[in-house]
Design an enzyme around this catalytic site. Structure first.
Site, mmCIF file in Angstrom:
data_model
loop_
_atom_site.group_PDB
_atom_site.id
_atom_site.type_symbol
_atom_site.label_atom_id
_atom_site.label_comp_id
_atom_site.label_asym_id
_atom_site.label_seq_id
_atom_site.Cartn_x
_atom_site.Cartn_y
_atom_site.Cartn_z
ATOM 1 N N LYS A 181 0.997 -1.339 -0.131
ATOM 2 C CA LYS A 181 0.165 0.032 0.039
ATOM 3 C C LYS A 181 1.011 1.234 -0.204
ATOM 4 O O LYS A 181 1.240 1.967 1.075
ATOM 5 C CB LYS A 181 -0.919 -0.099 1.395
ATOM 6 C CG LYS A 181 -2.111 0.878 0.975
ATOM 7 C CD LYS A 181 -3.106 0.370 0.191
ATOM 8 C CE LYS A 181 -4.439 1.162 -0.014
ATOM 9 N NZ LYS A 181 -5.354 0.750 -1.002
ATOM 10 N N SER A 385 -8.392 -0.540 -4.516
ATOM 11 C CA SER A 385 -8.849 -0.317 -3.102
ATOM 12 C C SER A 385 -10.191 0.178 -2.895
ATOM 13 O O SER A 385 -11.072 -1.046 -2.946
ATOM 14 C CB SER A 385 -7.962 1.009 -2.774
ATOM 15 O OG SER A 385 -8.008 1.127 -1.427
#
Length: 595
Positions: A181, A385
């Site tokens: 991430k 996401s």
């Protein structure tokens, strides 16, 4: 039944207009063009969107030759393919910006036209790496003599602002769940991380391989030859012709002569000849009985189209922009569910992520609507996401092969500007009642207690995300975790990993959605529900992102073009961040010195 008389009158008027105009069109039939001109520019939609009956204007009117949608272009090509007097089409390519999935759909239309025995001639002044496969999917590829072929491959440029921010006294503080991430690394790292580099390289490798394959097949060259030619780019028009990348150099005014549309006298074309390539609307004026859009007694089946385009944020908004607000998307879904004519729903997701709370709101509504009507999620650019979370509510997830998919992870944080304020002589004291009341303050760093609370909140949010994905994909949380932690996949790899159900194009996904509603194969209409939200500031969102319910963003959504681009997220507007930093530097010039 009340509409039947009106339909009869409307069709009668259409018939009269067709019959009255037929003699004039018959008279003009002798000048029917052998080639019809089309202009491909920008990013035309897959299908025509229904326009409001009344409009206050705005936007520029397309040129007569412009391709306004792939749907209309396909209809025109099929009509021309049936006309024995038409030899082919000339396709002018200018400033084309298609995603790979849409480009593949366009190439399929051209292949179908050529299979009918017609010629495709492409022409351009300047063409880049992405547009070149479209240019060379023709029987003859032409460039203007002054033109250029920017065939150089793909580049993606990642940025790290950490050191620059520290020099002006700003300390970004972000907590993330998952090494992959990498979105906060734009602000926290002094250099691009190895993980970010490897992720970008995986997409570059995949896109580059597809380019080599397309050019190799179209220009009848080996992959090794194509790679060598790419390494020698860019090309002037003369060099491109010498290398066999184009077939000829022709100015726009000489295209009719080159195509044999100008009658020569003693082997020489008349100097005063004014023959031009005509667009489709002029061709139709030479067809005695052109196709008529009769008012149908029985309406076409309708497919609802609900876009989730841009960063997902809470709140409302209906102005054009690059953000999808939860209110607009939810209202669009509910309206599509209420529409009795809409037999199914295509949820089109083009989002790098956004607010977790907003995406969960939308997911819940998608799940409820999917109990009433078939819902298919389709992604051809970015579905990552929070964007991927939204898609999970659909019955099936369809992806284009080179879409960006995944990035299952969460991050949150803030900017500590105490160092900057100290250099400016600004003094702030945070006075609180409650251990974590100062969590959002930019005036200081996180305390140990605030950081621990935020880490716990992020972990809970991440586990919730895993749970949503596991339930939707029929897997365990442990299996999804092995695929998650922010990892980003292409559509091809996401299919292998079980994160999407099918690979395909937009039209395939639409027709599959209708088939789930037991609609017979055939023509259908697309009606859009929901509206984009106003343009917002990424920087403002990030500076308020001190809670995991605020942000869950995909770290990478690159424009893999021939020129290097800024690459946090295509919707993240890094130039805005750059401008913001430059304004700070200007204000602090003479006050702050780089260490």
């Amino acid at each position: 039944m009340l509409r039947l008389p009106f339909l009869a009158i409307a069709n009668l008027l259409l018939l009269l207009r067709t019959l009255l105009g037929a003699p004039f069109r018959m008279f003009a039939a002798g000048s029917r063009p052998a080639y019809v001109r089309f202009r491909l520019t920008g990013d035309p939609p897959y299908r025509e969107q229904r326009k409001p009956r009344f409009s206050l204007g705005g936007g520029s009117k397309p040129e007569p030759a412009d391709v306004t949608s792939l749907e209309k272009f396909g209809e025109a090509l099929r009509l021309l393919a049936r006309d024995a007097k038409v030899k082919g089409v000339v396709l002018e390519v200018e400033g084309l910006g298609l995603p790979p999935a849409k480009r593949d759909a366009l190439l399929a239309l051209l292949a179908e036209f050529r299979a009918a025995g017609k010629r495709v001639v492409t022409w351009a002044v300047m063409v880049d790496t992405d547009s070149y496969p479209v240019l060379c999917a023709a029987d003859e590829v032409l460039l203007a003599p002054m033109g250029r072929l920017e065939l150089v491959g793909y580049a993606a440029e990642s940025t790290a602002l950490g050191e620059g921010l520290s020099r002006i006294g700003i300390r970004p503080q972000f907590i993330r769940r998952g090494d992959y991430k990498t979105a906060p690394e734009l602000f926290t790292h002094p250099e691009v991380s190895d993980i970010q580099r490897r992720t970008v390289e995986s997409f570059l490798d995949e896109r580059y391989a597809a380019l080599v394959e397309a050019v190799s097949a179209a220009r009848k060259k080996t992959p090794e030859e194509v790679r060598a030619l790419i390494d020698q780019g860019p090309y002037s028009a003369q060099r491109a012709k010498a290398a066999g990348l184009v077939d000829g150099l022709v100015s726009e005014v000489d295209l009719p002569l080159h195509l044999g549309m100008v009658e020569k006298k003693d082997g020489v074309a008349p100097e005063d000849d004014d023959t031009e390539l005509e667009p489709m609307e002029m061709y139709l004026e030479t067809v005695p009985f052109p196709p008529v859009k009769w008012r149908r007694w029985k309406r076409k089946p309708r497919l609802a189209f609900v876009p989730v385009s841009g960063m997902i944020v809470p709140g409302s908004g209906n102005a054009g922009g690059r953000f999808a607000t939860s209110d607009a998307v939810v209202k669009g879904l509910r309206a599509a569910a209420r529409d009795k004519r809409s037999k199914a729903i295509l949820l089109y997701v083009n989002s790098p992520g956004g607010a977790a709370i907003a995406s969960e709101q939308i997911l819940e509504v998608v799940q409820r609507v999917a109990k009433k009507k078939p819902v298919i999620a389709y992604m051809d650019r970015v579905c990552a996401s929070a964007g991927y979370m939204v898609a999970l509510g659909a019955k099936e997830l369809w992806s284009a092969p080179h879409a960006v998919v995944g990035s299952i992870g969460v991050f949150a944080g803030k900017f500590d500007t105490s160092g900057l304020m100290q250099q400016l002589g600004i003094h702030k004291t945070v006075i609180t009642r409650g251990a974590n009341a100062g969590l959002l303050s930019f005036s200081r760093s996180f305390t140990e207690g605030e950081r621990a609370a935020l880490e716990a909140d992020i972990e809970e949010m991440y586990q919730s995300f895993l749970g949503h994905v596991a339930k939707a994909r029929g897997r365990t949380k442990e299996e999804i975790h092995a695929l998650a932690e922010g990892r980003v996949y292409s559509g091809l790899r996401a299919k292998d990993a079980g994160l999407v159900d099918k690979l395909g194009g937009f039209e395939e996904a639409c027709r599959y959605a209708l088939s789930l509603a037991k609609v017979a194969p055939g023509d259908f209409e697309l009606k859009s529900y929901g509206a984009p939200a106003p343009r917002m500031s990424l920087l403002k969102l990030l500076m308020g992102a001190a809670h995991p319910a605020t942000y869950a963003l995909c770290p990478v959504s690159w424009d893999l073009s021939g020129d290097a681009k800024e690459t946090l997220v295509s919707l993240a507007d890094e130039p805005e961040v750059d401008s913001w930093l430059r304004r700070f530097a200007h204000k602090l010039r003479g006050t702050v010195r780089a260490p």
